[in-house]
Motif scaffolding. Structure first.
Motif, PDB file in Angstrom:
ATOM      1  N   ALA A  44     -12.053  59.889  40.998  1.00  0.00           N
ATOM      2  CA  ALA A  44     -11.099  59.873  42.103  1.00  0.00           C
ATOM      3  C   ALA A  44     -11.802  59.949  43.460  1.00  0.00           C
ATOM      4  CB  ALA A  44     -10.113  61.027  41.943  1.00  0.00           C
ATOM      5  N   ARG A  45     -12.861  60.690  43.529  1.00  0.00           N
ATOM      6  CA  ARG A  45     -13.550  60.827  44.819  1.00  0.00           C
ATOM      7  C   ARG A  45     -14.153  59.510  45.270  1.00  0.00           C
ATOM      8  NH1 ARG A  45     -17.460  65.856  45.190  1.00  0.00           N
ATOM      9  NH2 ARG A  45     -17.817  65.014  43.130  1.00  0.00           N
ATOM     10  N   GLU A  48     -11.369  57.161  46.209  1.00  0.00           N
ATOM     11  CA  GLU A  48     -10.721  57.551  47.461  1.00  0.00           C
ATOM     12  C   GLU A  48     -11.556  57.126  48.660  1.00  0.00           C
ATOM     13  OE1 GLU A  48      -9.072  61.445  47.543  1.00  0.00           O
ATOM     14  OE2 GLU A  48      -9.076  61.534  49.749  1.00  0.00           O
ATOM     15  N   ARG A  94     -10.079  54.736  51.538  1.00  0.00           N
ATOM     16  CA  ARG A  94     -10.052  55.095  52.969  1.00  0.00           C
ATOM     17  C   ARG A  94     -10.681  53.987  53.804  1.00  0.00           C
ATOM     18  NH1 ARG A  94      -8.445  60.161  54.235  1.00  0.00           N
ATOM     19  NH2 ARG A  94      -8.365  61.691  52.528  1.00  0.00           N
ATOM     20  N   ILE A 111      -4.024  57.126  44.365  1.00  0.00           N
ATOM     21  CA  ILE A 111      -4.721  57.565  45.581  1.00  0.00           C
ATOM     22  C   ILE A 111      -4.131  56.895  46.816  1.00  0.00           C
ATOM     23  CG2 ILE A 111      -6.932  57.427  46.796  1.00  0.00           C
ATOM     24  CD1 ILE A 111      -8.225  57.938  43.988  1.00  0.00           C
ATOM     25  N   LEU A 114      -2.510  58.495  50.142  1.00  0.00           N
ATOM     26  CA  LEU A 114      -3.069  58.289  51.477  1.00  0.00           C
ATOM     27  C   LEU A 114      -2.057  57.651  52.424  1.00  0.00           C
ATOM     28  CD1 LEU A 114      -6.671  56.993  50.626  1.00  0.00           C
ATOM     29  CD2 LEU A 114      -5.990  59.288  51.340  1.00  0.00           C
TER      30      LEU A 114
END
Lengths: 95, 475
Positions: free
Chosen positions: B417-418, B421, B425, B469, B473
């Protein structure tokens, strides 16, 4: 049944044989003689006798599915009246 | 066809897959240099004696028993006499009044309806050589095929449309291949078909006069030739004419059937018992043994696939279309523990690849365990389904293991997920005006963001995780 000249012509045609007039007469005479002999055999009473398919009292003569040698092509084609390098050659059959 | 009905019966000749010919020890093989697979027996030299190949009889018995025919305890061979250059003996060894098998049937499914086509007889015979007509008017003959074992499968005239004839042939082809008794290759002539066809007005008791159509060298060709001939016969009858009994030759390129020019008298075969071969006796134990050893037949297997694995009948039928495919599927179902997904893979990708590469399942380069491994990677979300399909294609192209392709070519899917993400972004930062439009109500832009994120990760992001995600966001 009497073998007529027409029957002989038909059989000769099926076998692709060209017969001279003399040969046709002779063959007609011979075939009638053979059939006359068969007629004699037919006169035997076979009532209640099983039909005979084969004169040998044997069944199931098989071989195993194992390849053996073939003839070299030259040998196979040797007696052919006409041939190419690899094939038998025959007169045209379908017009 | 309108107010007419057609009556179709088929005669199928299938070359058996023995090692040697029917009555001599020459190899039974297609494609060898001309006149190199010959011996005095198959060349019909004086003084020769044929000896029956046991494997020929056993293969024919497999076929007969598989269609539910009766294998007779006694049968004999006969000579069928005709004069043609591809038949050096002047007669073909065949079976006339005591064929080794009669009866049986083939079950068809055509356009949703089922139909049973009865088989009249299956008998044993030998093939003739191959003559080729040359431009200069001569004919050359190759005797390699002479004496190759054949079965002739004669149907009852139970078919009424070209589509049924096609279905019947497909079924015969599948069966002989399934049983490993014939390769079913119509182009190479190992499976051949002649058709008898007549037409009559619907409701009429009497059948019309039949013609025979020959020289079709594909199943599609048989269907087209029959459609042509039925149309022609209806035209003749409609025009007040009568059908004459004749043999027609199908011309594949012109798509017409032409009458074969031949004298009527040539159909006089003067059959008589072959004195060089003794009777064949099949004790019931022999037939029972062959019957017991038969592999599970296509229909039974199809039904079992439905019941055992919960597959739809249409899917099961595709998978049971060929024994090798059915075996592959079943092994994959067991190995992967997921029969339905295994069915999807085989029906979809495996069959597509086989078709694209024009090869059969026996030479399919990906092993069952490798494909099961690939399925497992999807299961554990290391690969996306589309990624797995790409890996399969790369495995076929390169012959490399799935592991090395996944690692070296970066097909692995990430659910981190990091990592995702971070990319998400970046994408949102790259398309500020789209983000504004989205937030002001253009919700269908969501797919665009997912797509861009996937693109940026070269398809490696787990799309489900990426969506979650992005939702977060953008909210």
């Amino acid at each position: 049944m009497a073998v007529t000249r027409e029957v002989v012509d038909h059989i000769a045609e099926l076998a692709k044989l060209g017969l001279s007039d003399e040969e046709r007469d002779r063959v007609t005479w011979e075939l009638n003689n053979i059939l006359a002999y068969i007629d004699e055999i037919m006169a035997v009473d076979t009532h209640g006798v099983e039909p005979l398919h084969h004169v040998l009292d044997m069944t199931n003569v098989f071989r195993d599915d194992v390849p053996g040698p073939c003839l070299p092509r030259e040998e196979a084609l040797k007696n052919a009246p006409d041939r190419t390098e690899e094939y038998f050659r025959v007169p045209r059959v379908i017009k | 066809m309108g107010e007419y009905e057609a009556v179709i019966g088929l005669e199928v000749h299938a070359q058996l897959m023995t090692e040697t010919k029917a009555f001599c020890t020459c190899p039974n093989r297609y494609g060898a240099p001309p006149n190199t697979l010959v011996c005095p027996v198959c060349l019909g030299m004086p003084g020769i004696l044929p000896v029956l190949n046991r494997a020929m009889l056993e293969q024919a018995m497999k076929l007969a028993l598989a269609v539910g025919a009766t294998v007779h305890p006694r049968s004999k061979f006969d000579r069928k006499n005709y004069f043609y250059p591809d038949l050096p003996k002047g007669y073909q060894i065949s079976q006339y009044d005591e064929p080794f098998s009669t009866g049986g049937s083939i079950e068809l499914k055509v356009d949703g309806h089922r139909k049973s086509i009865r088989i009249r007889r299956i008998h044993l015979e030998e093939d003739a050589g191959k003559s080729m007509h040359q431009a200069d008017g001569s004919t050359i003959v190759d005797m390699n095929r002479c004496g190759v074992p054949l079965v002739e499968i004669v149907s009852e005239p139970d078919m009424s449309t070209p589509a049924e004839a096609r279905a019947y042939l497909n079924e015969i082809r599948r069966l002989v291949r399934w049983l490993d008794v014939c390769d079913g290759n119509m182009e190479e002539g190992s499976l051949r078909c002649d058709a008898n066809v007549s037409v009559h007005r619907k409701g009429s008791e009497a059948f019309g006069i039949a013609t025979e159509v020959k020289n079709m060298n594909s199943i599609r060709g048989v269907e087209r030739a029959l459609a042509y001939e039925i149309e022609r016969q209806i035209g003749v009858v409609e025009g007040g004419g009568t059908i004459t009994r004749q043999t027609l030759l199908w011309d594949e390129t012109e798509e017409i059937a032409r009458p074969m020019r031949r004298k009527e008298s040539s159909d006089d075969y003067r059959y008589f018992p072959e004195p060089d071969l003794v009777e064949v006796v099949v004790p019931s134990e022999w037939a029972e043994r062959i019957s017991r050893d038969l592999v599970e037949l296509p229909r039974a297997r199809c039904m079992r696939f439905c019941q055992e694995y919960g597959l739809a009948e249409a899917t099961a039928e595709v998978l049971a279309g060929e024994r090798g495919v059915a075996d592959y599927f079943e092994a994959l179902a067991k190995e992967s523990g997921d029969p339905r997904r295994a069915a999807n893979w085989v029906q979809g990708d495996v069959l597509r690849i086989l078709k694209e590469r024009n090869c059969d399942i026996a030479s399919f380069p990906v092993s069952v365990s490798d494909l099961a491994g690939l399925m497992n990677e999807v299961e554990t979300a290391r690969l996306s389904l589309s990624g797995a399909k790409k890996v399969l294609d790369r495995m076929i192209e390169t012959g490399r293991s799935p592991e090395s392709i996944i690692e070296q070519e970066g097909f692995a899917q990430t659910s981190d997920a990091r990592e995702i993400e971070e990319v998400a972004r970046e994408i949102l930062a790259k398309f500020p005006s789209e983000v504004i439009k989205y937030k002001s109500g253009k919700k269908n832009l969501f797919g665009f963001f997912v797509g861009e994120t996937m693109k940026a990760t070269k398809g490696q992001a787990n799309p489900k995780v990426a969506s979650e995600i992005l939702q977060r966001l953008l909210s």
